[in-house]
Design a protein around this motif. Structure first.
Motif, short mmCIF file in Angstrom:
data_model
loop_
_atom_site.label_atom_id
_atom_site.label_comp_id
_atom_site.label_asym_id
_atom_site.label_seq_id
_atom_site.Cartn_x
_atom_site.Cartn_y
_atom_site.Cartn_z
N GLU A 67 -4.28 62.30 49.09
CA GLU A 67 -3.16 62.34 48.14
C GLU A 67 -2.89 63.79 47.75
O GLU A 67 -3.84 64.56 47.56
N VAL A 68 -1.63 64.15 47.65
CA VAL A 68 -1.26 65.50 47.18
C VAL A 68 -0.32 65.33 45.99
O VAL A 68 0.73 64.68 46.09
N ARG A 69 -0.74 65.90 44.84
CA ARG A 69 0.12 65.87 43.65
C ARG A 69 0.56 67.29 43.32
O ARG A 69 -0.16 68.25 43.62
N GLU A 81 9.37 65.40 46.10
CA GLU A 81 8.67 64.25 46.69
C GLU A 81 8.94 64.12 48.19
O GLU A 81 8.13 63.55 48.93
N ASN A 123 -0.81 67.90 54.12
CA ASN A 123 -0.25 66.69 54.73
C ASN A 123 -0.54 66.63 56.22
O ASN A 123 -0.88 65.56 56.75
N ILE A 129 1.17 72.49 50.74
CA ILE A 129 1.63 71.09 50.86
C ILE A 129 1.73 70.71 52.33
O ILE A 129 1.26 69.65 52.76
N VAL A 188 4.64 64.59 48.34
CA VAL A 188 3.77 64.77 47.17
C VAL A 188 4.25 63.85 46.05
O VAL A 188 5.39 63.36 46.08
#
Ligand code: CP
Length: 329
Positions: free
Chosen positions: A199-201, A214, A193, A189, A218
């Motif tokens: 986008e990172v889910r 979050e 970033n 993560i 994310v």
């Protein structure tokens, strides 16, 4: 999970990277420099004699208090390809099993003129603790500490993504599974970033998603089909049963039904989506064999790339860059 848990231990007074303990706190330039240098080390793995003299005369100790196949072996190969002397130690054979403290073990090995320790431990913070106590010429690499960080895994994942998919700002990522116990997820993560991912889910059952995840930048999903929609890179995680306290998943069958990666689920993602897993993977629980062994899988390239990326990290920390490489005779 603070956003900047180690602001200074990793760097020397001149701002040079001295240890690699966590991705958090690195900038994009440093990560890209490591990835670029790793590119030049890929070719060494394809030579007839896979060895360069960059770390000739240096001593690297692999200090593993937890089991490992990929990380320990690729660090050993990487150090040997750089011509370092390598010593491998594991917990069952170390004096810590007789009550010696980790720091006394490190001081003992330091007295034998060790230049670098590669450390894996089940407790978060062990590599940081050691880094705070070694003299200036000794370098520490975190090879995984508890649930906290696995920075070299994230680096090799970034290398593999860049190699196969290109620019991060064009890509959507989903990290799937046991986020709560995963040092790999935390490092991924941060890296994604920092590198500007579109986008990172994160996807997993509520019981395996950390509260306030979050805040790391994310979006969280508990429904895998929804979470995989339009995703370019699917990054699976191992279910860390050994770190779970209590019953966090209803059953293996139910977990696989809801979060197992099948070909049908891959089809929910972008048409050219790729699949990654840091290993060790549990087939039939996290991922089917048809996906793990399929044409979208980057699981074995991840392992291979781990050697060049770890060579790059070791060379950078010890100040030996490949400009000094001799061409193959
Ligand atoms: N990915 C990873 O850390 O695997 P090992 O536990 O085999 O080193």
């Amino acid at each position: 999970m603070s956003r900047n848990s180690t602001p200074d231990v990793q760097f020397d007074a001149d701002g040079q990277l001295r240890h690699l303990l966590t991705i958090d706190g690195l900038n994009a330039e440093t990560i890209i420099d490591i990835l670029d240098t790793a590119e030049s080390f890929i070719s060494i793995g394809q030579r007839r004699i896979r060895k360069v003299p960059l770390l000739h005369g240096r001593t690297v100790v692999n200090l593993f208090f937890e089991p490992s196949t990929r990380t320990r072996t690729t660090f050993e190969i990487a150090a040997k390809r750089l011509s370092a002397d390598v010593i491998n130690l594991n917990a069952s054979r170390m004096s810590t099993s007789k009550g010696e403290s980790v720091l006394d073990t490190v001081r003992t090995l330091e007295a034998m003129h060790t230049d670098m320790f590669v450390v894996r431990d089940g407790s978060s913070g062990t590599a940081h603790l050691i880094a705070r106590h070694v003299p200036a010429h000794v370098h520490i690499i975190n090879a995984g500490d508890g649930r906290h960080a696995h920075p070299t895994q994230a680096m090799l994942d970034m290398f593999t993504i860049r190699q196969h998919k290109g620019a991060f700002d064009q890509l959507r990522f989903a990290i799937v599974g046991d986020i709560l116990h995963s040092r790999v997820a935390r490092s991924q993560i941060h890296a994604l970033n920092i590198l500007g991912a579109r986008e990172v889910r994160v996807i997993g059952p509520q019981t395996l998603l950390p509260t306030e995840i979050e805040r790391l930048g994310v979006t969280a999903f508990t429904n895998m089909d929804d979470g995989l929609s339009d995703i370019d890179v699917i990054m699976m995680l191992r279910l860390q049963l050994e770190r779970m306290e209590g019953q966090l998943i209803p059953s293996s069958q139910e977990y696989f039904r809801l979060y197992g990666l099948t070909s049908e689920r891959v089809a929910r993602a972008a048409p050219d989506a790729v699949v990654m897993h840091p290993g060790p993977m549990n087939r039939g629980l996290e991922i089917t064999s048809s996906v793990a062994d399929g044409e979208r899988s980057l699981i074995l390239p991840q392992v291979t790339n781990g050697i060049a990326v770890r060579m790059s990290i070791m060379a950078k920390l010890m100040g030996s860059q490949p400009q000094t490489l001799e061409p193959e005779p």
